[in-house]
Design a protein around this motif. Structure first.
Motif, mmCIF file in Angstrom:
data_model
loop_
_atom_site.group_PDB
_atom_site.id
_atom_site.type_symbol
_atom_site.label_atom_id
_atom_site.label_comp_id
_atom_site.label_asym_id
_atom_site.label_seq_id
_atom_site.Cartn_x
_atom_site.Cartn_y
_atom_site.Cartn_z
ATOM 1 N N ARG A 116 23.528 69.649 -34.197
ATOM 2 C CA ARG A 116 22.255 69.300 -35.018
ATOM 3 C C ARG A 116 21.012 69.849 -33.691
ATOM 4 N NH1 ARG A 116 23.441 63.828 -38.377
ATOM 5 N NH2 ARG A 116 24.851 64.978 -39.749
ATOM 6 N N LYS A 117 21.197 69.493 -32.620
ATOM 7 C CA LYS A 117 20.288 69.610 -31.638
ATOM 8 C C LYS A 117 20.138 71.047 -31.427
ATOM 9 C CE LYS A 117 19.169 68.006 -27.209
ATOM 10 N NZ LYS A 117 19.472 67.425 -25.868
ATOM 11 N N ARG A 118 21.176 72.076 -31.451
ATOM 12 C CA ARG A 118 21.335 73.440 -31.393
ATOM 13 C C ARG A 118 20.637 73.948 -32.554
ATOM 14 N NH1 ARG A 118 26.315 72.475 -29.118
ATOM 15 N NH2 ARG A 118 27.552 72.983 -31.126
ATOM 16 N N MET A 119 20.779 73.443 -33.949
ATOM 17 C CA MET A 119 19.780 73.886 -35.076
ATOM 18 C C MET A 119 18.666 73.763 -34.825
ATOM 19 S SD MET A 119 22.547 71.614 -37.647
ATOM 20 C CE MET A 119 21.516 71.650 -39.026
ATOM 21 N N GLY A 120 18.067 72.659 -34.299
ATOM 22 C CA GLY A 120 16.482 72.462 -34.085
ATOM 23 C C GLY A 120 16.291 73.574 -32.924
ATOM 24 N N GLN A 121 17.134 73.829 -31.805
ATOM 25 C CA GLN A 121 16.642 74.938 -31.031
ATOM 26 C C GLN A 121 16.523 76.252 -31.734
ATOM 27 O OE1 GLN A 121 19.851 74.212 -28.589
ATOM 28 N NE2 GLN A 121 18.604 72.761 -27.201
ATOM 29 N N GLY A 122 17.513 76.529 -32.540
ATOM 30 C CA GLY A 122 17.301 77.876 -33.355
ATOM 31 C C GLY A 122 16.497 77.796 -34.227
ATOM 32 N N LEU A 123 15.970 76.813 -34.883
ATOM 33 C CA LEU A 123 14.586 76.620 -35.701
ATOM 34 C C LEU A 123 13.607 77.001 -34.950
ATOM 35 C CD1 LEU A 123 13.858 76.076 -38.628
ATOM 36 C CD2 LEU A 123 13.835 73.622 -37.957
ATOM 37 N N SER A 140 17.958 61.260 -39.627
ATOM 38 C CA SER A 140 18.786 62.467 -39.798
ATOM 39 C C SER A 140 18.107 63.591 -38.891
ATOM 40 C CB SER A 140 19.339 62.883 -41.176
ATOM 41 O OG SER A 140 18.220 63.074 -42.224
ATOM 42 N N GLY A 141 16.938 63.587 -38.952
ATOM 43 C CA GLY A 141 16.291 64.678 -38.572
ATOM 44 C C GLY A 141 16.013 64.707 -36.992
ATOM 45 N N VAL A 142 16.419 63.740 -36.474
ATOM 46 C CA VAL A 142 16.060 63.455 -35.068
ATOM 47 C C VAL A 142 16.707 64.328 -34.013
ATOM 48 C CG1 VAL A 142 16.424 61.746 -33.109
ATOM 49 C CG2 VAL A 142 15.560 60.768 -35.166
ATOM 50 N N PRO A 143 18.026 64.637 -34.017
ATOM 51 C CA PRO A 143 18.616 65.529 -33.204
ATOM 52 C C PRO A 143 17.833 67.065 -33.204
ATOM 53 C CG PRO A 143 20.373 64.357 -34.366
ATOM 54 C CD PRO A 143 19.138 63.972 -35.018
ATOM 55 N N ALA A 144 17.757 67.456 -34.502
ATOM 56 C CA ALA A 144 16.957 68.737 -34.654
ATOM 57 C C ALA A 144 15.854 68.785 -34.178
ATOM 58 C CB ALA A 144 17.381 69.086 -36.027
ATOM 59 N N ALA A 145 14.898 67.773 -34.175
ATOM 60 C CA ALA A 145 13.700 67.512 -33.727
ATOM 61 C C ALA A 145 13.558 67.677 -32.184
ATOM 62 C CB ALA A 145 12.927 66.380 -34.102
ATOM 63 N N LEU A 146 14.626 66.708 -31.617
ATOM 64 C CA LEU A 146 14.631 66.937 -30.244
ATOM 65 C C LEU A 146 14.942 68.284 -29.413
ATOM 66 C CD1 LEU A 146 16.858 63.862 -29.477
ATOM 67 C CD2 LEU A 146 14.736 64.139 -28.598
ATOM 68 N N GLY A 147 15.868 68.878 -30.266
ATOM 69 C CA GLY A 147 16.143 70.478 -29.977
ATOM 70 C C GLY A 147 14.921 71.417 -30.119
ATOM 71 N N TYR A 148 14.187 71.251 -31.183
ATOM 72 C CA TYR A 148 12.862 72.004 -31.513
ATOM 73 C C TYR A 148 11.987 71.655 -30.289
ATOM 74 C CZ TYR A 148 9.237 74.374 -34.229
ATOM 75 O OH TYR A 148 8.290 75.406 -34.543
ATOM 76 N N ALA A 149 11.865 70.578 -29.713
ATOM 77 C CA ALA A 149 10.910 70.154 -28.782
ATOM 78 C C ALA A 149 11.230 70.840 -27.544
ATOM 79 C CB ALA A 149 10.706 68.410 -28.741
ATOM 80 N N GLN A 150 12.425 70.602 -27.349
ATOM 81 C CA GLN A 150 12.969 71.263 -26.051
ATOM 82 C C GLN A 150 12.968 72.615 -25.815
ATOM 83 O OE1 GLN A 150 16.898 69.730 -25.266
ATOM 84 N NE2 GLN A 150 16.337 67.523 -25.004
ATOM 85 N N GLU A 151 13.074 73.296 -26.896
ATOM 86 C CA GLU A 151 12.972 74.767 -26.992
ATOM 87 C C GLU A 151 11.609 75.310 -27.064
ATOM 88 O OE1 GLU A 151 14.458 78.711 -27.036
ATOM 89 O OE2 GLU A 151 15.434 76.826 -26.802
ATOM 90 N N SER A 152 10.789 74.565 -27.694
ATOM 91 C CA SER A 152 9.263 75.021 -27.936
ATOM 92 C C SER A 152 8.579 74.704 -26.770
ATOM 93 C CB SER A 152 8.585 74.508 -29.175
ATOM 94 O OG SER A 152 8.832 73.025 -29.186
#
Length: 330
Positions: A116-123, A140-152
């Protein structure tokens, strides 16, 4: 056991089940491994569960996944593994990683949280935006949001606070119940949202009705802009393998364009992770269109098995139609 296996051979679909007699416990997983089933131990006792988080809760150790198409028989003599079905390539369900499984579980050897975290990074790579805060739709959106924040590089903030006294709104039986659940379950955090350009991250968008309620709440809390990002591709097709998902005419992505969805959700921009992006989050290079590695029909319409019940239902309607036609012509 012969009768049990004969009964399984007649089932076409996804299942992970446990049966118990006076002398033995039996676990079985469908030939494609659509649904997960894991094997654990507490001392000399064997444990069967749908997810590894259940083993953690009771202090059991994880031994292995029950393999796709495998039947395990546990009795006083120990464990016996039977593989009664023809060998097929596994196609585990992607929605387990998108939403259904708990993030602290390991499903088919993959950390749900990590996927889910990698999904956010890809997003974040596929749909970047200039914004002030990344806000998850909890939980349910927390891990993806963490990934999005780290990538962006955009700060992650808890702009929506969730009440943990309520269950999942996604699987509630009626729209009225779901909307009431959303109001009681999620509260906007004005101190985080006011005057900010917000990237709102959720795991998926199904009907869109829950999402628009959240967007309105975030705007009412003073957000200057709201940009919605879905950590999975658009859901275009319903499920028939155990996940309570509406018919196609109720799926927003099946009935509206991206721009129409953006307007319906009342957001400044809208983005969905691509199918290939989801496969990459799973550790693959992309989707093999000739031989899909996962059950992904929600996004592609490529169902892994025949939809037997639907065929029977359609056949029944066709038979009735023919009979009515004959009556009219007579």
């Amino acid at each position: 056991m012969d009768r049990f296996i004969d009964a399984l051979a007649r089932i076409e679909g996804g299942y992970a089940l446990v049966a118990q007699t006076r002398s033995k416990m039996i676990g079985a997983r469908d030939p494609l491994g659509i649904r997960p089933l894991v094997l654990g131990r507490i001392g000399d006792a064997w444990v069967l569960a749908s997810e590894t988080c259940a083993l953690d809760t009771i202090g059991a150790t994880f031994e292995r996944d029950v393999e796709h198409g495998e039947v395990v028989v546990i009795d006083r003599h120990g464990l016996q593994s039977i593989k009664p079905f023809p060998a097929r390539a596994a196609r585990p369900c992607l929605f387990e990683y998108v939403y259904f499984s708990r993030p602290d579980s390991v499903v088919n050897g993959r950390s749900v949280y990590g996927v889910r975290k990698r999904m956010g990074q890809g997003l974040a790579r596929e749909f970047p935006i200039e914004a002030d805060v990344v806000v998850p739709v909890p939980d349910s959106g927390v891990p993806a949001a963490l990934g999005y924040a780290q990538e962006s590089g955009i700060p992650y903030e808890m702009g929506i606070i969730r009440s943990h006294y309520l269950g999942r709104t996604f699987i509630q039986p009626s729209q009225a119940t779901r909307q009431k659940g959303v109001r009681m379950k999620h509260s906007p955090n004005r101190a985080v949202l006011e005057g900010k350009r917000v990237v709102l991250i959720d795991d998926s968008i199904v009907r869109g009705t829950t999402s628009v309620k959240l967007v309105r709440a975030v705007r009412a809390a003073g957000a200057a802009e709201v940009h919605f990002r879905s950590a999975s591709p658009p859901i275009l097709w319903p499920d028939f393998y155990g996940i309570d998902m509406p018919e196609r005419d109720q799926l927003i992505a099946a009935n509206k364009t991206i721009e129409e969805m953006r307007q319906f959700l009342e957001v400044d921009s809208l983005g969905f992770l691509s199918v290939d992006g989801l496969y990459k989050a799973m550790g693959e290079t992309g989707r093999d269109n000739k031989t899909p590695q996962f059950t992904d029909h929600y996004f592609t319409g490529d169902y892994p098995t025949r939809l037997v019940d639907r065929e029977i239902e359609a056949g029944g309607r066709e038979t009735v139609g023919r009979q009515l036609s004959l009556l009219v012509s007579a």
